[in-house]
Design a protein around this motif. Sequence first.
Motif, PDB file in Angstrom:
ATOM      1  N   ALA A 196       2.759   1.552 -12.831  1.00  0.00           N
ATOM      2  CA  ALA A 196       2.350   2.872 -12.332  1.00  0.00           C
ATOM      3  C   ALA A 196       3.314   3.947 -12.310  1.00  0.00           C
ATOM      4  CB  ALA A 196       1.761   2.645 -10.964  1.00  0.00           C
ATOM      5  N   LEU A 197       4.586   3.300 -11.806  1.00  0.00           N
ATOM      6  CA  LEU A 197       5.867   4.288 -11.380  1.00  0.00           C
ATOM      7  C   LEU A 197       6.378   4.801 -12.780  1.00  0.00           C
ATOM      8  CD1 LEU A 197       7.476   2.672  -8.457  1.00  0.00           C
ATOM      9  CD2 LEU A 197       6.436   4.819  -8.312  1.00  0.00           C
ATOM     10  N   ARG A 225       0.630  -1.145  -0.118  1.00  0.00           N
ATOM     11  CA  ARG A 225       0.152   0.129   0.051  1.00  0.00           C
ATOM     12  C   ARG A 225       0.763   1.491   0.167  1.00  0.00           C
ATOM     13  NH1 ARG A 225      -4.435   1.910   4.562  1.00  0.00           N
ATOM     14  NH2 ARG A 225      -5.288   3.599   3.388  1.00  0.00           N
ATOM     15  N   PRO A 226       1.822   1.381   0.775  1.00  0.00           N
ATOM     16  CA  PRO A 226       2.882   2.481   0.869  1.00  0.00           C
ATOM     17  C   PRO A 226       3.274   3.000  -0.546  1.00  0.00           C
ATOM     18  CG  PRO A 226       3.395   1.286   2.658  1.00  0.00           C
ATOM     19  CD  PRO A 226       2.268   0.584   1.966  1.00  0.00           C
ATOM     20  N   MET A 227       3.677   1.953  -1.197  1.00  0.00           N
ATOM     21  CA  MET A 227       4.132   2.148  -2.802  1.00  0.00           C
ATOM     22  C   MET A 227       3.143   2.769  -3.628  1.00  0.00           C
ATOM     23  SD  MET A 227       7.318   1.496  -2.417  1.00  0.00           S
ATOM     24  CE  MET A 227       7.660   1.959  -3.904  1.00  0.00           C
ATOM     25  N   TRP A 228       1.725   2.235  -3.542  1.00  0.00           N
ATOM     26  CA  TRP A 228       0.724   3.065  -4.237  1.00  0.00           C
ATOM     27  C   TRP A 228       0.535   4.289  -3.990  1.00  0.00           C
ATOM     28  CZ3 TRP A 228      -0.893   1.338  -8.724  1.00  0.00           C
ATOM     29  CH2 TRP A 228      -0.729  -0.020  -8.964  1.00  0.00           C
ATOM     30  N   ILE A 229       0.686   4.613  -2.592  1.00  0.00           N
ATOM     31  CA  ILE A 229       0.423   6.064  -2.105  1.00  0.00           C
ATOM     32  C   ILE A 229       1.393   7.002  -3.047  1.00  0.00           C
ATOM     33  CG2 ILE A 229       0.728   7.601  -0.248  1.00  0.00           C
ATOM     34  CD1 ILE A 229      -0.461   5.292   1.418  1.00  0.00           C
ATOM     35  N   VAL A 230       2.864   6.646  -2.857  1.00  0.00           N
ATOM     36  CA  VAL A 230       3.945   7.052  -3.470  1.00  0.00           C
ATOM     37  C   VAL A 230       3.642   7.365  -4.970  1.00  0.00           C
ATOM     38  CG1 VAL A 230       6.213   7.159  -4.158  1.00  0.00           C
ATOM     39  CG2 VAL A 230       5.631   6.552  -1.989  1.00  0.00           C
ATOM     40  N   ALA A 231       3.143   6.147  -5.524  1.00  0.00           N
ATOM     41  CA  ALA A 231       2.826   6.201  -7.072  1.00  0.00           C
ATOM     42  C   ALA A 231       1.761   7.393  -7.415  1.00  0.00           C
ATOM     43  CB  ALA A 231       2.609   4.862  -7.746  1.00  0.00           C
ATOM     44  N   SER A 232       0.793   7.174  -6.615  1.00  0.00           N
ATOM     45  CA  SER A 232      -0.458   8.053  -6.742  1.00  0.00           C
ATOM     46  C   SER A 232      -0.048   9.728  -6.633  1.00  0.00           C
ATOM     47  CB  SER A 232      -1.506   7.886  -5.765  1.00  0.00           C
ATOM     48  OG  SER A 232      -1.814   6.427  -5.867  1.00  0.00           O
ATOM     49  N   LEU A 266       1.753  10.730  -9.603  1.00  0.00           N
ATOM     50  CA  LEU A 266       0.985  10.764 -10.659  1.00  0.00           C
ATOM     51  C   LEU A 266       0.333  12.070 -10.738  1.00  0.00           C
ATOM     52  CD1 LEU A 266      -0.660   9.639 -13.303  1.00  0.00           C
ATOM     53  CD2 LEU A 266      -2.236   8.609 -11.494  1.00  0.00           C
ATOM     54  N   VAL A 267       0.041  12.529  -9.453  1.00  0.00           N
ATOM     55  CA  VAL A 267      -0.539  13.853  -9.238  1.00  0.00           C
ATOM     56  C   VAL A 267       0.250  15.030  -9.700  1.00  0.00           C
ATOM     57  CG1 VAL A 267      -1.543  15.492  -7.679  1.00  0.00           C
ATOM     58  CG2 VAL A 267      -2.298  13.131  -7.376  1.00  0.00           C
ATOM     59  N   GLY A 268       1.646  14.882  -9.255  1.00  0.00           N
ATOM     60  CA  GLY A 268       2.554  15.894  -9.645  1.00  0.00           C
ATOM     61  C   GLY A 268       2.800  16.019 -11.016  1.00  0.00           C
ATOM     62  N   ALA A 269       2.666  14.460 -11.544  1.00  0.00           N
ATOM     63  CA  ALA A 269       3.016  14.566 -13.006  1.00  0.00           C
ATOM     64  C   ALA A 269       1.943  15.015 -13.796  1.00  0.00           C
ATOM     65  CB  ALA A 269       3.164  13.110 -13.503  1.00  0.00           C
ATOM     66  N   LEU A 270       0.636  14.964 -13.481  1.00  0.00           N
ATOM     67  CA  LEU A 270      -0.554  15.573 -14.480  1.00  0.00           C
ATOM     68  C   LEU A 270      -0.452  16.905 -14.119  1.00  0.00           C
ATOM     69  CD1 LEU A 270      -3.122  12.772 -13.434  1.00  0.00           C
ATOM     70  CD2 LEU A 270      -2.214  13.411 -15.680  1.00  0.00           C
ATOM     71  N   ILE A 271       0.014  17.437 -12.829  1.00  0.00           N
ATOM     72  CA  ILE A 271      -0.122  19.026 -12.442  1.00  0.00           C
ATOM     73  C   ILE A 271       1.014  19.508 -13.637  1.00  0.00           C
ATOM     74  CG2 ILE A 271       0.688  20.796 -11.065  1.00  0.00           C
ATOM     75  CD1 ILE A 271      -0.649  18.934  -8.909  1.00  0.00           C
ATOM     76  N   MET A 272       1.894  19.025 -13.758  1.00  0.00           N
ATOM     77  CA  MET A 272       3.152  19.732 -14.742  1.00  0.00           C
ATOM     78  C   MET A 272       2.440  19.451 -16.152  1.00  0.00           C
ATOM     79  SD  MET A 272       6.774  18.528 -13.213  1.00  0.00           S
ATOM     80  CE  MET A 272       7.546  19.795 -14.194  1.00  0.00           C
ATOM     81  N   SER A 291       1.303  -7.822  -8.271  1.00  0.00           N
ATOM     82  CA  SER A 291       1.236  -6.736  -7.597  1.00  0.00           C
ATOM     83  C   SER A 291       2.255  -5.927  -7.913  1.00  0.00           C
ATOM     84  CB  SER A 291       1.005  -6.872  -6.109  1.00  0.00           C
ATOM     85  OG  SER A 291       2.016  -7.436  -5.465  1.00  0.00           O
ATOM     86  N   SER A 292       3.381  -6.396  -7.803  1.00  0.00           N
ATOM     87  CA  SER A 292       4.654  -5.726  -7.964  1.00  0.00           C
ATOM     88  C   SER A 292       4.870  -5.090  -9.414  1.00  0.00           C
ATOM     89  CB  SER A 292       6.050  -6.488  -7.579  1.00  0.00           C
ATOM     90  OG  SER A 292       6.160  -7.692  -8.214  1.00  0.00           O
ATOM     91  N   SER A 293       4.452  -5.935 -10.388  1.00  0.00           N
ATOM     92  CA  SER A 293       4.605  -5.329 -11.750  1.00  0.00           C
ATOM     93  C   SER A 293       3.658  -4.491 -12.071  1.00  0.00           C
ATOM     94  CB  SER A 293       4.159  -6.518 -12.774  1.00  0.00           C
ATOM     95  OG  SER A 293       4.880  -7.657 -12.719  1.00  0.00           O
ATOM     96  N   ARG A 294       2.523  -4.273 -11.397  1.00  0.00           N
ATOM     97  CA  ARG A 294       1.604  -3.137 -11.380  1.00  0.00           C
ATOM     98  C   ARG A 294       2.015  -1.849 -10.852  1.00  0.00           C
ATOM     99  NH1 ARG A 294      -2.987  -7.525 -10.014  1.00  0.00           N
ATOM    100  NH2 ARG A 294      -3.187  -8.448 -12.226  1.00  0.00           N
TER     101      ARG A 294
END
Length: 443
Positions: A265-266, A2-9, A12-18, A258-261
């Motif tokens: 995402a990253l 779960r922590p990795m999904w939080i980081v990836a999310s 993602l928000v930062g990337a979309l903002i840019m 799960s790790s492949s996903r």
Amino acid sequence: MRPMWIVASILLVGALIMLVGGVAMQALLHIYTAPLWVGVFAGILLSIPLEIWDFPNPDVIIRAITLKDRLLMVCFGLVIGVGAILLYGLNLFVPMLHWGIKAFFVPGVVIGGLIFGVGVAVAGYFPGTIWIALGQGRRDAVYAVIGGLLGALAWSLIFGPAKPFFWETLNFGPITWPTLFGLTSKFDEFMVAIVFGLLMISMWLFVPRRQGGKACVLHLTGRSNESMALDDEIKEFKQDYKKIPDYVIEAVSVQQPSSSRVIFALAFDFALVAVAVIVLRQIFGESTTYSWIWAQLLFAANPHFAASLPYFQLFGGLKIVNGIPIDKPFSEIGWEPLSDLGTFLGGLISSVFITRRFMGFRQWTPHIWTNRFGTGKLRPLASFVGAFLVLFGARMANGCASGHILSGNLQMAVSSFAFFMAVLAGAIVTAYLVYGLRPWTAN
């Protein structure tokens, strides 16, 4: 996990903002170039996934360039594929993209790529991963940054007499795969980008990370639930990083759905940022900063000498006007020194708060090195010399892993593909001669 999904999310928000912000800046505000300080945030967003994958680790990079561990190859394949399709799609309607397609001067690109590959195999660093490794607190990277700086200085000093052969002989200009075949309309380029991008993405989907492993497409689609722990890497990680969380090991060092996903995402986040910077100001690059640092230092010591060097006139922001040396530090290089600062900060932030890999600049020697030589006494010299060759080769070829292999191939530049092939050739041969490592094999 779960922590990795939080980081990836968050990424993602930062990337979309840019990305969305860059498009909106042009379409609504009619502002076509982002401020320099935005480069710091670009560097942070791009370096965090690289630190999570532990690409600042020389062991990981040496396995990658010998294709024993294909994580780097498949991640870059996904980034380049998604990025090319997105970039040339945006080119259909975004008013201005800040292209950075490198000219294909055959001697400089090929010979520079070979030298670069030799250096990567010896040191285990790319120009950008040196900054991330410093953020990780690797003492080994201190020797590398010194060697890299001197390698960049050496090319800067000899550039004037070297330019006719390396940069002007067989110079075909900034050609891309579409223009090579006479396709110059934006729509034609987009069609080629779709084909090119799908080929790159398929490399990520169908090439297994390790010998005996499953292709990522099987994990992503749920057709395989097989789990394969990378025992050698896990053992090294636990030995090198005493505080590394289990969720990082599970995400990076266990082949499973799960790790492949998470890796997907990253890599997707990374691709969005790599395209966003081209919308905002310039391509992502790392190695020119090493020469730029010397331009600023030498200008402070001897303005006339520094401003008279042809290479510093190209990239250092220096010139002589009416006999007076002038310094405009960011006029040619743009935000690259600031994005490199962001790269360092991203490595620091990720290693301290996400992966807990921060090493505090303690003594450490790559396992591949000790397995071959039994002692780490000469490792600082290898890190220094290897990084010297990496930056010398990068400046000769006018690009590195970021500017050529990533950003260049994302733009479908022919020069960048040639550079990548030369790097692989130099690295594979050197790794075999130095470490006895055979490419692609499991051992």
